[in-house]
Design an enzyme around this catalytic site. Sequence first.
Site, PDB file in Angstrom:
ATOM      1  N   ARG A 279       0.647  -0.613   0.023  1.00  0.00           N
ATOM      2  CA  ARG A 279      -0.322  -0.324   0.189  1.00  0.00           C
ATOM      3  C   ARG A 279       0.595   1.210  -0.245  1.00  0.00           C
ATOM      4  NH1 ARG A 279      -5.210   0.191   0.967  1.00  0.00           N
ATOM      5  NH2 ARG A 279      -5.632  -1.647   2.192  1.00  0.00           N
ATOM      6  N   GLU A 351      -6.129  -7.737  -3.563  1.00  0.00           N
ATOM      7  CA  GLU A 351      -6.370  -7.387  -4.588  1.00  0.00           C
ATOM      8  C   GLU A 351      -5.279  -7.010  -5.603  1.00  0.00           C
ATOM      9  OE1 GLU A 351      -8.359  -3.320  -6.280  1.00  0.00           O
ATOM     10  OE2 GLU A 351      -8.504  -3.801  -4.412  1.00  0.00           O
ATOM     11  N   SER A 354      -9.148  -4.093 -10.178  1.00  0.00           N
ATOM     12  CA  SER A 354     -10.534  -3.713 -10.034  1.00  0.00           C
ATOM     13  C   SER A 354     -11.394  -3.366 -11.217  1.00  0.00           C
ATOM     14  CB  SER A 354     -10.782  -3.038  -9.180  1.00  0.00           C
ATOM     15  OG  SER A 354     -12.665  -2.814  -8.785  1.00  0.00           O
ATOM     16  N   ARG A 393       1.794  -4.584  -7.372  1.00  0.00           N
ATOM     17  CA  ARG A 393       0.888  -5.726  -6.520  1.00  0.00           C
ATOM     18  C   ARG A 393       1.632  -6.863  -7.161  1.00  0.00           C
ATOM     19  NH1 ARG A 393      -4.281  -4.318  -2.960  1.00  0.00           N
ATOM     20  NH2 ARG A 393      -2.999  -2.601  -1.912  1.00  0.00           N
TER      21      ARG A 393
END
Length: 426
Positions: A279, A351, A354, A393
Amino acid sequence: MFDIKWIRENSEAFDKALARRGYEASAAKLIALDDARRSHISKLQEAQERRNAASKEIGKAMAAKDAALAQSLKDEVAGIKSFIQEGEAKERELVAALEAALSVIPNLPLDDVPDGDDEAGNVVLRVVGEKPVFSFNHAPKEHFELEGAEAGLDFATAAKLSGSRFVVLKGQLARLERALGQFMIDVHTQEHGYMEVSPPLLVHNTALYGTGQLPKFEEDLFKTSGDHYLIPTAEVPLTNLVAGEIVAEEALPLRVTALTYCFRSEAGSAGRDTRGMLRQHQFSKCELVSVTKPDDSLAELERMLGCAENVLKKLGLHYRVMTLCTGDMGFGARKTYDIEVWLPGQDTYREISSCSVCGDFQARRMNARYRLAGEKQLAHVHTLNGSGIAVGRALIAVLENYQNADGSITVPEVLRPYMNGLEKIG
């Protein structure tokens, strides 16, 4: 953004859909604001009609040499003129109040979106691939624990330069991040038919209003000088390519992609994911945006999801697709799929993409329309956006899923051409 006329005609359905998203009923409040606006406009129109009539009566009074009546009518016209000037200012205030109230109302979910309050209500759509089996006996390590990645992950220097939630990537890891981004953009342009765009990273507040980040989510943004903000995602400039435009029907669907840095304040995430680079305030992402005709948007959502999934399949990463519930969807979405990649170091899914369909929600905010072929009629386009995928990620996923017993990392085959043939890091 919603059409107040539609809300008037569908107030019960509007409030029920808002309730599914956890919002209070708003139709009555919005209609009351619109009633006040309409009533005031009606008074202004009556005043304008009376001014016009009185102006004609002045001429008749003067022709009849009735000075007293003429002066009385002139005084009346002067008073009406003053009322209209003040009334036009009030009209702008009433219009702004209605628009402000409408601007913070989220999009309404489609009927097939599962109900739920938060991520616990999300539903697994499918699981793809298998969790990796490692040859070593110890538990898989997280990306920041791997010996082969340690030299390339410099959090201390990043903290000195910029503070927390930043990282300096060095050497082979910096190259691996670049390789991932280039690989993604190549897949989407060469295999999936998206047009590559290199957009500005600074945008006006109007662009963020158009895609729904403003005014409700300003705390999540980094503001610079004037009305410029750093983009939280390339969705903002890519979608705004059609802002204020009338697109020809034959030009749809419009599919664009961009590999950019993204900047987020991570407001509300204090204490979450503080270790590693999961993050960050600054990260790279390959974004996908589609602009379609209304009848084509749901099929385009499935297509976009498949494009994002294809990247993970080529990387050989295990993942699952989730249908987000009403309480976990983004502000502008009508339906959203999340792709969650398996991170063995964390022993969980996280995640990584999206994909959302927004209907005409964003198009109304940015006045993006298309002209039906052979007709004068205009209609709002539908917009979609998706991660294709988040580079940072993806880097974490590659490091953790391709880790070896000695802490080194095997480079996935599809990335080796971008790494000058390098097969192993560390």
